[in-house]
Design a protein around this motif. Structure first.
Motif, PDB file in Angstrom:
ATOM      1  N   ILE A  33       0.605  -1.487   0.180  1.00 29.04           N
ATOM      2  CA  ILE A  33       0.106   0.141   0.085  1.00 29.04           C
ATOM      3  C   ILE A  33       0.816   1.533   0.056  1.00 29.04           C
ATOM      4  O   ILE A  33       1.638   1.529   0.997  1.00 29.04           O
ATOM      5  CB  ILE A  33      -0.876  -0.067   1.117  1.00 29.04           C
ATOM      6  N   THR A  34       0.216   2.332  -0.721  1.00 26.07           N
ATOM      7  CA  THR A  34       1.872   3.341  -1.055  1.00 26.07           C
ATOM      8  C   THR A  34       0.737   4.495  -0.221  1.00 26.07           C
ATOM      9  O   THR A  34      -0.373   4.422  -0.469  1.00 26.07           O
ATOM     10  CB  THR A  34       2.001   3.836  -2.244  1.00 26.07           C
ATOM     11  N   GLY A  35       0.691   5.710   0.033  1.00 31.57           N
ATOM     12  CA  GLY A  35      -0.244   6.806   0.385  1.00 31.57           C
ATOM     13  C   GLY A  35       1.040   7.850   0.649  1.00 31.57           C
ATOM     14  O   GLY A  35       1.816   7.530   0.714  1.00 31.57           O
ATOM     15  N   VAL A  36       0.509   9.099   0.584  1.00 37.35           N
ATOM     16  CA  VAL A  36       1.111  10.263   1.526  1.00 37.35           C
ATOM     17  C   VAL A  36       1.208  10.038   3.064  1.00 37.35           C
ATOM     18  O   VAL A  36       0.618   9.395   3.706  1.00 37.35           O
ATOM     19  CB  VAL A  36      -0.452  11.527   1.519  1.00 37.35           C
ATOM     20  N   SER A  37       2.607  10.544   3.326  1.00 40.29           N
ATOM     21  CA  SER A  37       2.936  10.878   4.534  1.00 40.29           C
ATOM     22  C   SER A  37       2.163  11.031   5.880  1.00 40.29           C
ATOM     23  O   SER A  37       0.971  12.397   5.042  1.00 40.29           O
ATOM     24  CB  SER A  37       4.616  11.597   4.667  1.00 40.29           C
ATOM     25  N   GLY A  38       1.528  11.020   6.451  1.00 38.73           N
ATOM     26  CA  GLY A  38       0.932  11.456   7.420  1.00 38.73           C
ATOM     27  C   GLY A  38      -0.889  11.757   7.742  1.00 38.73           C
ATOM     28  O   GLY A  38      -2.035  11.457   7.789  1.00 38.73           O
ATOM     29  N   THR A  39      -1.540  10.451   6.323  1.00 38.87           N
ATOM     30  CA  THR A  39      -2.655  10.611   6.205  1.00 38.87           C
ATOM     31  C   THR A  39      -3.265   9.112   6.116  1.00 38.87           C
ATOM     32  O   THR A  39      -1.844   8.737   6.587  1.00 38.87           O
ATOM     33  CB  THR A  39      -3.249  10.412   4.626  1.00 38.87           C
ATOM     34  N   PRO A  40      -4.201   8.587   7.341  1.00 41.42           N
ATOM     35  CA  PRO A  40      -4.370   7.656   8.373  1.00 41.42           C
ATOM     36  C   PRO A  40      -4.072   5.934   6.994  1.00 41.42           C
ATOM     37  O   PRO A  40      -4.149   6.806   5.644  1.00 41.42           O
ATOM     38  CB  PRO A  40      -6.137   7.843   8.095  1.00 41.42           C
ATOM     39  N   ILE A  41      -4.249   5.582   7.517  1.00 41.59           N
ATOM     40  CA  ILE A  41      -3.590   4.094   6.915  1.00 41.59           C
ATOM     41  C   ILE A  41      -5.309   3.340   6.669  1.00 41.59           C
ATOM     42  O   ILE A  41      -5.773   2.960   7.656  1.00 41.59           O
ATOM     43  CB  ILE A  41      -2.698   3.291   7.978  1.00 41.59           C
ATOM     44  N   PRO A  42      -5.478   3.015   5.958  1.00 39.93           N
ATOM     45  CA  PRO A  42      -7.308   2.491   5.575  1.00 39.93           C
ATOM     46  C   PRO A  42      -7.348   0.878   6.148  1.00 39.93           C
ATOM     47  O   PRO A  42      -6.139   0.363   6.551  1.00 39.93           O
ATOM     48  CB  PRO A  42      -7.256   1.702   4.253  1.00 39.93           C
ATOM     49  N   THR A  43      -8.447   0.821   6.304  1.00 38.65           N
ATOM     50  CA  THR A  43      -8.838   0.602   7.601  1.00 38.65           C
ATOM     51  C   THR A  43      -8.103  -1.410   6.839  1.00 38.65           C
ATOM     52  O   THR A  43      -8.300  -2.633   7.847  1.00 38.65           O
ATOM     53  CB  THR A  43     -10.209   0.139   7.866  1.00 38.65           C
ATOM     54  N   TRP A  44      -8.999  -1.634   5.890  1.00 40.66           N
ATOM     55  CA  TRP A  44      -8.764  -3.059   6.007  1.00 40.66           C
ATOM     56  C   TRP A  44      -6.759  -3.178   5.833  1.00 40.66           C
ATOM     57  O   TRP A  44      -6.791  -4.837   5.841  1.00 40.66           O
ATOM     58  CB  TRP A  44      -8.669  -2.963   3.775  1.00 40.66           C
ATOM     59  N   PHE A  45      -5.696  -2.336   5.593  1.00 37.91           N
ATOM     60  CA  PHE A  45      -4.481  -2.912   6.136  1.00 37.91           C
ATOM     61  C   PHE A  45      -4.134  -3.033   6.776  1.00 37.91           C
ATOM     62  O   PHE A  45      -3.473  -3.324   7.646  1.00 37.91           O
ATOM     63  CB  PHE A  45      -3.265  -1.628   5.244  1.00 37.91           C
TER      64      PHE A  45
END
Length: 69
Positions: A33-45
């Motif tokens: 999973i890739t995301g923007v720093s400081g944003t929430p991690i999705p529940t599924w992960f």
């Protein structure tokens, strides 16, 4: 059987998290999973992390850290 998580610097300042289970020398149950720093991690992960008995991560880190070493 061992569970692992790694963290990589992604393009444009994001962070990629990679988790897998190692069984008899094979990587199984790979999740990225890739995301923007400081944003929430999705529940599924986060559920995947709990199922693998790994530390819960609430937000994407700001940069790869020694947390995973």
């Amino acid at each position: 059987m061992a569970n692992h998580i790694e963290q990589y610097q992604a393009k444009h300042g994001g962070v990629t998290l990679h988790t897998w289970t190692e069984e008899e020398g094979w990587k199984k149950a790979n999740f990225y999973i890739t995301g923007v720093s400081g944003t929430p991690i999705p529940t599924w992960f986060r559920q995947v992390l709990r199922q693998k008995h790994l530390s819960d991560i609430v937000d994407f880190p700001y940069s790869p850290s020694c947390f995973y070493e």
